[in-house]
Design a protein around this motif. Structure first.
Motif, mmCIF file in Angstrom:
data_model
loop_
_atom_site.group_PDB
_atom_site.id
_atom_site.type_symbol
_atom_site.label_atom_id
_atom_site.label_comp_id
_atom_site.label_asym_id
_atom_site.label_seq_id
_atom_site.Cartn_x
_atom_site.Cartn_y
_atom_site.Cartn_z
ATOM 1 N N LYS A 61 -13.109 -38.204 31.689
ATOM 2 C CA LYS A 61 -12.594 -39.530 32.007
ATOM 3 C C LYS A 61 -12.701 -39.803 33.502
ATOM 4 C CE LYS A 61 -8.463 -42.437 31.599
ATOM 5 N NZ LYS A 61 -7.049 -42.509 31.153
ATOM 6 N N HIS A 62 -12.296 -38.826 34.316
ATOM 7 C CA HIS A 62 -12.391 -38.974 35.775
ATOM 8 C C HIS A 62 -13.850 -39.050 36.214
ATOM 9 C CE1 HIS A 62 -8.190 -38.616 36.959
ATOM 10 N NE2 HIS A 62 -8.053 -37.595 36.125
ATOM 11 N N TYR A 63 -14.675 -38.196 35.613
ATOM 12 C CA TYR A 63 -16.074 -38.119 36.022
ATOM 13 C C TYR A 63 -16.807 -39.432 35.744
ATOM 14 C CZ TYR A 63 -20.900 -36.435 36.377
ATOM 15 O OH TYR A 63 -22.221 -36.281 36.726
ATOM 16 N N LYS A 64 -16.585 -39.992 34.555
ATOM 17 C CA LYS A 64 -17.268 -41.232 34.194
ATOM 18 C C LYS A 64 -16.757 -42.427 34.988
ATOM 19 C CE LYS A 64 -18.557 -39.738 29.559
ATOM 20 N NZ LYS A 64 -18.363 -39.911 28.099
ATOM 21 N N LEU A 65 -15.518 -42.340 35.462
ATOM 22 C CA LEU A 65 -15.000 -43.403 36.323
ATOM 23 C C LEU A 65 -15.736 -43.397 37.661
ATOM 24 C CD1 LEU A 65 -12.785 -45.617 36.772
ATOM 25 C CD2 LEU A 65 -11.432 -43.825 37.860
ATOM 26 N N ALA A 66 -15.989 -42.205 38.191
ATOM 27 C CA ALA A 66 -16.699 -42.094 39.469
ATOM 28 C C ALA A 66 -18.199 -42.275 39.289
ATOM 29 C CB ALA A 66 -16.401 -40.736 40.108
#
Length: 453
Positions: A289-294
């Protein structure tokens, strides 16, 4: 095949849908609309990523069958043997740039007697030149994933199809970087050729084969389709150098580099929360989730540079003001700005604040949140210069972001409140600034923006 014509048609469609969404008011601002054409090129990229990136697919036949032994389990088969040092060096020289290390968590780190992470490789090279007959017992050997191997009985291997170095990048690179005139034919290197089709088992092979050295979460993202594409885009555009989480990446010009970890933090602050940028640095790489946000699937190199250079500009502006303070040439307004920039996490808070102001400055909707950036010719140095100049234009208002740094960016309520106050104040004054006698003071910035789909 993917085509320019289809992309242009889709762009027109996206623009039309965005116009329709605007009729729903503020709720439409929470909807990110993007497009991606999936043709043969994308499918090939997806396949390579799903197969753990054994990118080198050639057939490798040995001059004569290599003796060894076969071991197998329900999920894997492995043939353990030796390969010639010359064979390994040539493999590196021909395929290193074509994905030889794709299943590895890091590339070749280089070799010298100065840097701590390169001394061992220098020792490998010395062993290869001074004690070739002992190299086999001095070296840990190689582990490689292959698509298949052909055996002669159970005691000899005739060929392998496809290869990716899981462990042994330093050995392979150390031999490959030696002078081609160096005789490596007397060297034997232990190797395990592993055939495995179970994805989870392959991931475990990669993880545990690299656990003897410190492994960080970004290592496992270094070869995913997004990071690989971004590295290629930066090479093509020549606007900066980007490592994409790949440790061992050699920068030609360190002043021109974009560190992927700092980029990930800046992108998280731009698209999400400065709190996560500061307190969840490694979760950006570990949590999907964090990775795809960045790093959204369609993120462009220009956007990475755009956001990263803003973060760097905030830090450069702090250094400039600190120097002014030493020279006792600093004004009160500059002291106030420096007070904010000296706060922990202020650069991320600045990125977060400017992300909400951008549409006001360019006077139009951002067409693609992960592609907005400077025009293609804008280099890293120029990008930092543009952001620094813009921050100076709004310097009296940037200090409104200071409450968001409370407790080292630990109060989400204060972060949101500070961003809203900054956007409101800057957004109110920006239209009046454009009517100033000397002209629009931030036109220099706006005219260099590339707002594309």
């Amino acid at each position: 095949p993917e085509s320019v014509q289809i992309q242009q048609d889709m762009e027109r469609c996206v623009a039309g849908v965005k116009t329709m969404l605007d009729t729903y008011g503020d709720v439409s601002k929470t909807i990110a609309l993007q497009f991606k054409e999936v043709g043969l090129e994308s499918l090939d990229s997806f396949y390579r990523a799903s197969s753990q990136s054994i990118a080198v697919t050639d057939l490798f036949e040995f001059e004569s069958p290599r003796r060894g032994f076969l071991m197998q389990d329900a999920e894997w088969k492995t043939f353990i043997t030796t390969v010639n040092g010359e064979w390994l060096a040539n493999l590196y020289r021909k395929y290193e740039s074509k994905g030889l290390y794709n299943p590895n968590v890091r590339g070749f780190m280089g070799a010298n007697n100065k840097d701590s992470d390169k001394v061992i490789n220098s020792g490998i090279q010395s062993s290869a030149k001074d004690s070739p007959q002992d190299f086999f017992v001095f070296n840990n050997g190689i582990t490689a994933l292959v698509h298949d191997f052909e055996l002669q009985g159970d005691s000899c291997i005739k060929s392998v199809t496809g290869i990716g170095i899981v462990n042994g990048a330093q050995t392979t690179g150390s031999l490959g970087e030696l002078d081609p005139k160096e005789d490596l034919t007397k060297i034997e290197v232990g190797v395990r050729f592993i055939k495995c089709e179970n994805k989870e088992t392959v991931r475990s092979i990669t993880r545990f084969n690299n656990s003897q050295n410190k492994v960080i979460q970004s290592d496992f993202k270094a070869h995913d389709s997004v990071q690989s594409r971004l590295r290629e885009e930066f090479i093509k555009l020549k606007i900066a150098e980007y490592d994409g989480g790949l440790r061992g990446h050699i920068f030609q010009n360190k002043k021109n580099k974009i560190d992927s970890h700092t980029a990930a933090q800046a992108l998280t602050a731009w698209h999400g929360s400065p709190y996560d940028s500061y307190h969840n640095k490694m979760q950006i790489w570990e949590d999907d989730k964090h990775y795809k946000l960045a790093f959204n699937e369609i993120i462009s190199a220009q956007h990475v540079l755009f956001v990263y250079s803003l973060n760097e500009a905030a830090n450069l502006l702090k250094s400039e003001l600190q120097e002014k303070q030493k020279q006792t040439q600093i004004t009160q307004d500059e002291k106030d700005l420096l007070g904010f920039l000296n706060e922990r996490g202020s650069a991320f808070m600045t990125v977060h604040g400017m992300s909400g102001l951008l549409e006001t400055l360019i006077e139009t909707k951002i067409l693609s949140p992960y592609k907005i950036g400077f025009k293609k010719h804008i280099t890293k140095d120029k990008a930092c210069e543009l952001w620094m100049s813009l921050l100076k234009v709004f310097s009296k208002l940037v200090v409104l972001l200071r409450p968001g740094t409370t407790g080292r960016l630990s109060n989400s309520g204060e972060i949101q409140k500070a961003q809203k106050e900054f956007i409101r104040s800057a957004g109110t004054i920006a239209p009046f600034m454009k009517t100033m006698t000397g002209g629009n003071p931030f036109e220099f910035f706006v005219k260099n923006i590339d707002n594309k789909i």
